[in-house]
Motif scaffolding. Structure first.
Motif, PDB file in Angstrom:
ATOM      1  N   LEU A   1      24.967   9.216  82.751  1.00 30.65           N
ATOM      2  CA  LEU A   1      25.803  10.380  83.025  1.00 30.65           C
ATOM      3  C   LEU A   1      27.103   9.967  83.707  1.00 30.65           C
ATOM      4  N   THR A   2      28.154  10.711  83.403  1.00 33.07           N
ATOM      5  CA  THR A   2      29.413  10.583  84.121  1.00 33.07           C
ATOM      6  C   THR A   2      30.025  11.978  84.211  1.00 33.07           C
ATOM      7  N   TYR A   3      31.120  12.133  84.923  1.00 32.95           N
ATOM      8  CA  TYR A   3      31.753  13.446  85.003  1.00 32.95           C
ATOM      9  C   TYR A   3      33.266  13.289  85.076  1.00 32.95           C
ATOM     10  N   ARG A   4      33.954  14.401  84.749  1.00 30.45           N
ATOM     11  CA  ARG A   4      35.401  14.452  84.812  1.00 30.45           C
ATOM     12  C   ARG A   4      35.822  15.768  85.478  1.00 30.45           C
ATOM     13  N   PRO A   5      36.963  15.765  86.173  1.00 32.84           N
ATOM     14  CA  PRO A   5      37.477  17.028  86.743  1.00 32.84           C
ATOM     15  C   PRO A   5      37.692  18.057  85.649  1.00 32.84           C
ATOM     16  N   PHE A   6      37.549  19.329  86.020  1.00 35.31           N
ATOM     17  CA  PHE A   6      37.702  20.427  85.067  1.00 35.31           C
ATOM     18  C   PHE A   6      38.883  21.298  85.472  1.00 35.31           C
ATOM     19  N   GLU A   7      39.682  21.670  84.473  1.00 38.55           N
ATOM     20  CA  GLU A   7      40.791  22.590  84.686  1.00 38.55           C
ATOM     21  C   GLU A   7      40.638  23.786  83.746  1.00 38.55           C
ATOM     22  N   PRO A   8      40.941  24.997  84.263  1.00 37.74           N
ATOM     23  CA  PRO A   8      41.469  25.305  85.598  1.00 37.74           C
ATOM     24  C   PRO A   8      40.411  25.076  86.682  1.00 37.74           C
ATOM     25  N   ARG A   9      40.891  24.771  87.865  1.00 37.02           N
ATOM     26  CA  ARG A   9      39.974  24.408  88.944  1.00 37.02           C
ATOM     27  C   ARG A   9      39.169  25.622  89.387  1.00 37.02           C
ATOM     28  N   ILE A  10      37.847  25.452  89.429  1.00 37.53           N
ATOM     29  CA  ILE A  10      36.916  26.481  89.912  1.00 37.53           C
ATOM     30  C   ILE A  10      36.136  25.860  91.062  1.00 37.53           C
TER      31      ILE A  10
ATOM     32  N   VAL B   1      32.925  20.385  87.875  1.00 36.73           N
ATOM     33  CA  VAL B   1      33.317  19.276  87.017  1.00 36.73           C
ATOM     34  C   VAL B   1      32.530  19.372  85.721  1.00 36.73           C
ATOM     35  N   CYS B   2      32.983  18.610  84.744  1.00 33.80           N
ATOM     36  CA  CYS B   2      32.288  18.562  83.462  1.00 33.80           C
ATOM     37  C   CYS B   2      31.462  17.286  83.398  1.00 33.80           C
ATOM     38  N   VAL B   3      30.164  17.434  83.172  1.00 32.30           N
ATOM     39  CA  VAL B   3      29.240  16.297  83.120  1.00 32.30           C
ATOM     40  C   VAL B   3      28.915  15.998  81.664  1.00 32.30           C
ATOM     41  N   MET B   4      28.946  14.718  81.327  1.00 30.24           N
ATOM     42  CA  MET B   4      28.659  14.309  79.950  1.00 30.24           C
ATOM     43  C   MET B   4      28.119  12.875  79.939  1.00 30.24           C
ATOM     44  N   PRO B   5      27.560  12.426  78.794  1.00 25.93           N
ATOM     45  CA  PRO B   5      27.165  11.013  78.681  1.00 25.93           C
ATOM     46  C   PRO B   5      28.403  10.119  78.681  1.00 25.93           C
TER      47      PRO B   5
END
Length: 306
Positions: A254-263, A167-171
């Protein structure tokens, strides 16, 4: 001297008479008397002074009884020990783990296990997946948890536990936080923190490296997912990490969002190929397998239903 003779001698000493000893052992009185005489004959000492039906222990008889009690006490401890083994209540386990599993997930599994198995001792080395595979094959640890080593390490049995998506982690106030899913091309305009220790990295990571070099954006590599999340928290960029570490690092910053393409990271258990686990080891691995399936299902629902 045999065990039956000692058993009858002990019964006579504890019950005081041949009659009560025979009743306690559920045998005939003549059998008790016969075994006592055989014991004395074999030892060539008198264990009792006989006065009619009365038996009075001699000093030698009392001394022998003291030793017999010690032996039976040891047998009692041995019986309790065997029961502990049968009930998975005694043993020593060495479970090696890769760092991201060892941070919170594995300690929670072990904490729940030791609550029901207070006599079990643990060691938990935290190493790379390659080290774990080698250690399991050499039987330096009972089993290990890490990334699938593929066919590089003979002598171990590899069983999938769970797949952890990246996933992608960001503020929370970062522009990417407005997205329900972060896609590959969205990262090109942001500083990126990524893992350098992800064995068997897919081609997507190589593409990211090339894109960041050509775009002039900063890329930071680290060997630990929790360090990547801490760098995000300190404002160094956004990070691609496994969802387990991302979830454990969530908070107001911190929060996160799903990342594509899926790894995904394929987390596996590693056990020796030609050496079976103990009952206690199998019980712990079964518990971890059940927990892994719950964890995998939890993240599938949380991150990939949008």
């Amino acid at each position: 001297m045999n065990f039956r003779q000692i058993e009858i001698f002990k019964a006579v000493m504890e019950n005081g008479t041949v009659t009560r000893a025979a009743k306690a052992l559920n045998i005939a009185q003549p059998s008790v008397s016969k075994h006592l005489k055989l014991l004395e004959h074999g030892l060539k000492i008198s264990l009792f002074q006989r006065n009619g039906n009365q038996l009075t222990p001699t000093p030698e008889g009392l001394a022998l009884f003291g030793q017999v009690e010690r032996v039976y006490t040891g047998l009692g401890f041995l019986q309790n020990f065997a029961e502990d083994l049968r009930n998975n209540q005694f043993g020593e386990l060495s479970v090696a783990s890769m760092p991201l599993i060892a941070q919170k997930w594995l300690p929670k599994c072990i904490a729940g296990f030791v609550a029901d198995h207070p006599k079990v001792s643990f060691s938990m080395p935290v190493r790379s997946s390659n080290w774990i595979a080698t250690a399991v094959a050499a039987r330096r640890v009972h089993f290990g948890i890490g990334l699938n080593p593929g066919e590089r390490n003979p002598g171990i049995c590899v069983t999938p536990l769970m797949k952890l998506p990246f996933v992608c982690v960001m503020p929370p106030k970062h522009p990417l936080a407005k997205q329900s899913i972060v896609r590959f091309d969205m990262l090109r305009s942001h500083d990126l923190i990524s893992l350098n220790s992800f064995e068997g990295q897919p081609e997507i990571f190589e593409s990211l490296v090339n894109d960041f070099q050509s775009a002039g954006k900063r890329r930071i590599e680290t060997f630990a997912s929790n360090v990547a999340c801490e760098l995000v928290q300190q404002g160094a960029g956004v990070a691609l990490v496994d969802v387990l570490t991302a979830r454990d690092s969530l908070g107001e910053t911190l929060t996160y969002r799903p990342f594509e393409p899926r790894i995904t990271m394929e987390i596996c258990s590693m056990t020796p190929e030609h050496w079976p686990l103990s009952r206690i080891g199998s019980s712990l691995l079964d518990l971890m397998t059940r927990q892994a399936k719950k964890t995998e299902a939890e993240f599938a629902a949380l991150t990939w239903t949008k």
